[in-house]
Scaffold this active site. Structure first.
Site: not given
Length: 397
Positions: A148, A322
């Site tokens: 998209k 992280d």
């Protein structure tokens, strides 16, 4: 008895033909993979988690376009929001702008010949993407262009999980509120979206692209586009998982990983990485929830946390690593996105953005139900049978 034997023989014969078609088509696909290898670049971005605000800004940018518009969607439906998009594109084409529209042939099956004729009469250059054809018809039916992308005046890009339809505005009575992630991009990164668009445009029209203008703004943050054609996406996800030291947060509507990715997640948990997964409580396709339950159970048993989003339908595709980087795009964490579909994702390395995204993810956790012992007790015989059936069709889910 004779009639039954004939019917069984016909079913067996057709099954063999489909299996052969799939295997030969897969071999041909792997042989001809297209991987657009982009380097990290720069850009700036806005994140959308709500369809109303996304479509408001997208349509506003389209209305103010001055030169050209390139649009690609997996799904464009025959409803009010889809009609609004098509009418806006027709108006811009009639104003003299060059407007290209490309949609997946199966995902946007509601666009009929009459609609295509109206678009072309208005001056829009239109094409279907990934039209199934011989040879390998059955395999090609499975191979969808799930991207998209919208690019406006070579300067503004949109990419993410939202398609064009009323349910993406939360107007589906059964699915309810729609949670998804989509990005508005400016800067050098927009050129890589353009290259992705024009590569697909060339494959479907034969029209090559000679020159793509450089965006006038560079952007200030490090980003990277990954455009995959099945196969390479597994390596992208593997790299993200293997580099994690503290936490891996995954949001996806369908959690059906390859065994290689599943082992990588289990290995991450063995080394102390905190793994969280959000999936929807509701399912929008047959067997996708049941296919994911065994994998979700393995995550939970290994010490990970699994949540079922229960405030509508969860369609976001996100991986957060992280508190340092994230991946947002069109690819689900399932076999179809990994090995069949064309996808496009955006890697973002800006710590402040990642922290804000992480907070949004944790808010979604608060609107979810944990996959705990109480939930597993709800597995009845019917669910177990569907899990068995889903196991057989995992490659197509």
């Amino acid at each position: 008895m004779y009639a039954l034997i004939v019917i069984i023989s016909i079913i067996f014969f057709i099954s063999c033909l489909l299996f052969l078609d799939y295997q030969l088509g897969k071999r041909n696909h792997i042989k001809n993979l297209r991987f657009l290898d982009f380097e990290p670049t720069t850009g700036d971005y806005n994140l959308y988690t709500n369809g109303d605000q996304l479509f408001t800004d997208l349509f506003d940018d389209l209305r103010h376009a001055k030169k050209q518009i390139n649009v690609m969607f997996f799904i464009v439906k025959d409803d009010d929001i889809s009609h609004e998009l098509l009418e806006l594109l027709k108006k811009k084409a009639q104003e003299g702008l060059r407007v290209r529209l490309m949609v997946d042939r199966i995902g946007s099956f509601r666009i009929n010949k009459a609609t295509v004729k109206q678009l072309e009469q208005a001056g829009i250059e239109f094409t279907f993407s990934s039209t199934p054809k011989f040879p390998f018809l059955y395999y090609r039916i499975q191979r969808r262009n799930h991207r998209k992308i919208t690019i406006i005046d070579d300067e503004i890009g949109y990419v993410g999980g939202f398609n064009m339809g009323q349910e993406y505005l939360g107007r589906d009575a059964e699915l309810g509120n729609w949670r998804d992630y989509h990005l508005r991009l400016i800067g050098d990164v927009v050129k890589d979206l353009q290259i992705t668009f024009f590569d697909d445009w060339y494959l479907n029209t034969g029209e090559s692209y000679d020159h793509i203008p450089e965006p006038t703004s560079e952007g200030s943050k490090e980003v990277e586009i990954t455009s995959t054609d099945g196969g390479q996406l597994e390596d992208v996800f593997m790299t993200l998982i293997q580099q994690a030291q503290d936490e891996i947060f995954i949001g996806t509507p369908y959690f059906i990983p390859s065994e290689r990715l599943m082992k990588a997640l289990l290995s991450a948990m063995d080394r102390g990485v905190d793994v969280k997964v959000i999936v929807p409580m509701k399912a929008d396709h047959l067997f996708v929830k049941e296919a994911g339950l065994p994998y979700l159970s393995r995550v939970r048993k290994a010490g990970g946390e699994v949540y079922f989003f229960d405030l509508g339908f969860y369609h976001a595709k996100v991986i957060i690593i992280d508190q340092e980087l994230c991946d947002i795009g069109t690819a689900n964490f399932d076999r179809r996105s990994l090995f069949l579909n064309k996808e496009v994702n955006t890697l973002i390395f800006n710590k402040r953005f990642v922290m804000d995204l992480r907070l949004a993810y944790l808010r979604d956790v608060q609107d979810s139900q944990p996959f705990d012992d109480h939930y597993t007790q709800l597995f009845n015989l019917g669910t177990k049978i569907r899990i068995g059936l889903a196991y057989l069709v995992r490659p197509l889910l």
